[in-house]
Write an enzyme that holds these catalytic residues in place. Structure first.
Site, short mmCIF file in Angstrom:
data_model
loop_
_atom_site.label_atom_id
_atom_site.label_comp_id
_atom_site.label_asym_id
_atom_site.label_seq_id
_atom_site.Cartn_x
_atom_site.Cartn_y
_atom_site.Cartn_z
N HIS A 262 30.05 -26.25 0.76
CA HIS A 262 29.01 -25.41 1.39
C HIS A 262 28.30 -24.65 0.25
O HIS A 262 27.86 -25.26 -0.72
CB HIS A 262 29.71 -24.52 2.42
CG HIS A 262 28.82 -23.77 3.36
ND1 HIS A 262 27.47 -23.98 3.50
CD2 HIS A 262 29.10 -22.76 4.26
CE1 HIS A 262 26.98 -23.16 4.42
NE2 HIS A 262 27.94 -22.41 4.88
N HIS A 301 23.94 -34.06 3.01
CA HIS A 301 23.86 -32.99 4.01
C HIS A 301 24.23 -33.55 5.36
O HIS A 301 23.90 -34.68 5.68
CB HIS A 301 22.43 -32.42 4.06
CG HIS A 301 22.39 -31.05 4.62
ND1 HIS A 301 22.29 -30.82 5.97
CD2 HIS A 301 22.49 -29.84 4.02
CE1 HIS A 301 22.30 -29.52 6.17
NE2 HIS A 301 22.42 -28.89 5.01
N ASP A 357 21.23 -26.64 -2.91
CA ASP A 357 22.05 -26.17 -4.03
C ASP A 357 21.78 -26.91 -5.34
O ASP A 357 22.28 -26.50 -6.38
CB ASP A 357 23.54 -26.33 -3.67
CG ASP A 357 23.93 -25.44 -2.52
OD1 ASP A 357 23.49 -24.28 -2.52
OD2 ASP A 357 24.65 -25.89 -1.62
C1 LIG Z 1 27.25 -31.62 2.54
C2 LIG Z 1 28.40 -32.54 2.87
C3 LIG Z 1 29.69 -31.71 2.92
C4 LIG Z 1 28.15 -33.20 4.22
O1 LIG Z 1 29.30 -33.86 4.58
P1 LIG Z 1 29.39 -34.87 5.82
O2 LIG Z 1 28.30 -34.64 6.78
O3 LIG Z 1 30.78 -34.78 6.33
O4 LIG Z 1 29.10 -36.25 5.15
P2 LIG Z 1 30.19 -37.35 4.79
O5 LIG Z 1 31.15 -36.75 3.81
O6 LIG Z 1 30.75 -37.91 6.04
O7 LIG Z 1 29.27 -38.38 4.04
C5 LIG Z 1 28.79 -39.59 4.61
C6 LIG Z 1 28.82 -40.63 3.51
O8 LIG Z 1 28.01 -40.20 2.42
C7 LIG Z 1 28.81 -40.02 1.25
N1 LIG Z 1 28.41 -38.76 0.63
C8 LIG Z 1 28.01 -37.62 1.27
N2 LIG Z 1 27.70 -36.67 0.37
C9 LIG Z 1 27.91 -37.23 -0.84
C10 LIG Z 1 27.77 -36.72 -2.14
N3 LIG Z 1 27.38 -35.47 -2.36
N4 LIG Z 1 28.08 -37.54 -3.16
C11 LIG Z 1 28.49 -38.79 -2.94
N5 LIG Z 1 28.64 -39.32 -1.72
C12 LIG Z 1 28.36 -38.54 -0.69
C13 LIG Z 1 30.25 -39.92 1.74
O9 LIG Z 1 31.16 -40.30 0.76
C14 LIG Z 1 30.22 -40.85 2.92
O10 LIG Z 1 30.27 -42.17 2.45
P3 LIG Z 1 31.06 -43.32 3.26
O11 LIG Z 1 30.31 -43.44 4.56
O12 LIG Z 1 30.95 -44.51 2.38
O13 LIG Z 1 32.45 -42.81 3.44
C15 LIG Z 1 28.54 -33.65 1.80
O14 LIG Z 1 27.31 -34.33 1.70
C16 LIG Z 1 28.97 -33.11 0.46
O15 LIG Z 1 30.17 -32.95 0.21
N6 LIG Z 1 28.00 -32.81 -0.46
C17 LIG Z 1 28.33 -32.24 -1.75
C18 LIG Z 1 28.56 -30.76 -1.64
C19 LIG Z 1 27.26 -30.02 -1.39
O16 LIG Z 1 26.29 -30.22 -2.09
N7 LIG Z 1 27.31 -29.13 -0.42
C20 LIG Z 1 26.18 -28.29 -0.09
C21 LIG Z 1 25.57 -28.68 1.21
S1 LIG Z 1 24.10 -27.74 1.49
#
Ligand SMILES: CC(C)(COP(=O)(O)OP(=O)(O)OC[C@H]1O[C@@H](n2cnc3c(N)ncnc32)[C@H](O)[C@@H]1OP(=O)(O)O)[C@@H](O)C(=O)NCCC(=O)NCCS
Length: 420
Positions: A262, A301, A357
């Site tokens: 987050h 996201h 971010d």
């Molecule tokens: C924001 C976040 C937590 C959303 O999570 P979510 O909705 O649960 O998305 P998921 O983790 O289910 O991701 C879906 C797919 O995209 C991939 N993915 C998502 N964000 C990714 C990232 N930042 N880097 C690499 N792969 C990513 C996942 O590995 C997953 O792949 P798969 O389908 O092959 O397993 C996630 O994108 C993330 O961890 N981002 C990095 C942290 C970040 O920048 N957070 C700030 C958000 S404003």
């Protein structure tokens, strides 16, 4: 055109670019009246769940829209101030000049903080403020403020609204205090003649910011103020729905925002960029990250399946700040290259794009702020959205209480301890 007008023009250009690149993929219908009971399809992490109706803000993830009280984020970033945007979120309308002046005066009046808070930071066993995560210290200080407030347990909407306004002011003060203590310097008293953004910068760095630095911080605070039912906002609403009190609510929301998935991602992005080191290493680093399935901080996201509008604004601002600053230019060039590579590969494949971010840390670093303080700055802004949303929910409060599906056995025997 002066320097501040040039910054506002950059926001306008970002808006024009966003309009040209609008994605027309279908979006779940999340606008209109909400009539309980509803049927929705849920996935892990409550994806797809509808928690409540709201008039505060709307995120359209496929079009890359963000709206506060009906007004597009690009317009607010170009024309508004953090104080005005906070008023808009809290009261549901743009203030008149007099209302805005009064709100500003109120914030400035609340900024000086009880000395107990400083004493706690200085004297606690973890007085190694340097080693304690600033978000942990911030959450603690909010609870201390609650201990000092005789009306803390009054959970009426009117009283909690007043506490939110006080915390908008005092989270900025505490953020400044923690930044100063972490770098071994004494805190700086807030300066009531300064805007909220300028005061925040002043209390962190000890220097009055330039008009450009002030404007850029103001834009960043506007961009971070609200964002739908994100984890920390939902945490705030869940905590407040039990009538815990506004301090417990905000302290809990700070805990939620801290996490690297987050708000904590803004700090981690900078560490990733430092790890990459130079623009020549981006490609190899990215390929290795992909092979090891490493999460790329500042990308992806739950809601946006398009380029985050806030990153559309912060990216060019980071670029602007990199002019005439070789160190920031190095960071910015690495970020731009990584952005391009991720969009070309993961953008197409999985709709993963930069989020808010990704560029904010470079902007803050250019403003002279240490990476550890990036997430507290996020909190100093998001307090407005947290407050607006839990107050709106409090008007017709019902405690949040979902259920879990039990997947364990139901008829296990109790084995006495000497037979286990
Ligand atoms: C924001 C976040 C937590 C959303 O999570 P979510 O909705 O649960 O998305 P998921 O983790 O289910 O991701 C879906 C797919 O995209 C991939 N993915 C998502 N964000 C990714 C990232 N930042 N880097 C690499 N792969 C990513 C996942 O590995 C997953 O792949 P798969 O389908 O092959 O397993 C996630 O994108 C993330 O961890 N981002 C990095 C942290 C970040 O920048 N957070 C700030 C958000 S404003």
């Amino acid at each position: 055109m002066n320097d501040v007008e040039a910054i506002n023009a950059m926001v306008r250009q970002a808006a024009e670019k966003a309009a040209q690149e609008t994605n027309d993929e279908p979006e779940p219908i999340l606008v209109g009246d909400l009539n309980w009971p509803i049927t929705c399809e849920l996935r892990p992490g409550l994806e797809g769940a509808i928690a409540c109706g709201t008039k505060i803000g709307y995120v359209n993830g496929s079009k890359g829209w963000l709206i506060y009280r009906g007004i597009n984020i690009f317009e607010l970033a170009e024309k508004s101030s953090f104080e005005e945007t906070s008023y808009l979120l809290l009261y549901g309308k743009l203030p008149t000049r007099k209302e805005l002046d009064n709100f500003r005066m109120k914030l400035a009046g609340y900024m000086p903080i009880d000395e107990t808070v400083l004493a706690v930071l200085k004297r606690s066993p973890t007085a190694r403020v340097r080693d304690t995560h600033p978000m942990t210290a911030l959450g603690l200080c909010v609870l201390v403020l609650g201990m000092l407030d005789e009306k803390a347990e009054d959970t009426s909407v009117e009283n909690e609204r007043e506490i939110v306004i006080k915390l908008i002011a005092q989270i900025a003060t505490i953020t400044g205090m923690i930044a100063r203590l972490r770098s071994g310097r004494d805190p700086v008293e807030p300066e009531p003649s300064l805007s909220h953004a300028a005061n925040l910068l002043y209390m962190m760095t000890g220097e009055r910011p330039s008009p450009v630095a002030e404007r850029i911080m103001d834009i960043s605070l506007i961009l971070h103020a609200d964002h739908g039912m994100n984890a920390s906002t939902f945490s705030a609403m869940v905590i407040n729905s039990s009538l815990a009190n506004a301090y417990a609510t905000i302290s809990g929301a700070i805990g939620s925002l801290k996490g690297s998935l987050h708000g904590g991602a803004n700090e981690r992005v900078l560490y990733d960029i430092e790890e990459i080191g130079s623009v020549d290493n981006v490609e190899a680093w990215f390929q290795k990250a992909r092979e090891s399935k490493r999460k790329l901080m500042g990308f992806g996201h739950r809601v946006y399946k398009a380029y985050d509008p806030r990153a559309r604004i912060l990216g060019p601002l980071a670029g602007k700040m990199s002019e005439n600053n070789p160190e920031i230019k190095r960071l910015y060039d690495i970020a731009r290259k990584l952005d391009g590579m991720v969009c070309a590969e993961l953008g197409v494949e999985k709709k993963i794009f930069p989020n808010v971010d990704f560029y904010s840390g470079i902007v803050y670093r250019a403003l002279g702020i240490h990476a550890g303080m990036f997430t507290p700055i996020f909190a100093a802004s998001r307090i407005s959205g947290w407050g607006a949303r839990f107050l709106e929910y409090l008007e017709n409060n019902r405690i949040f209480r979902p259920r879990a599906v039990y997947t364990g056995p139901v008829r296990e025997e109790y084995t006495p301890i000497d037979r286990r």
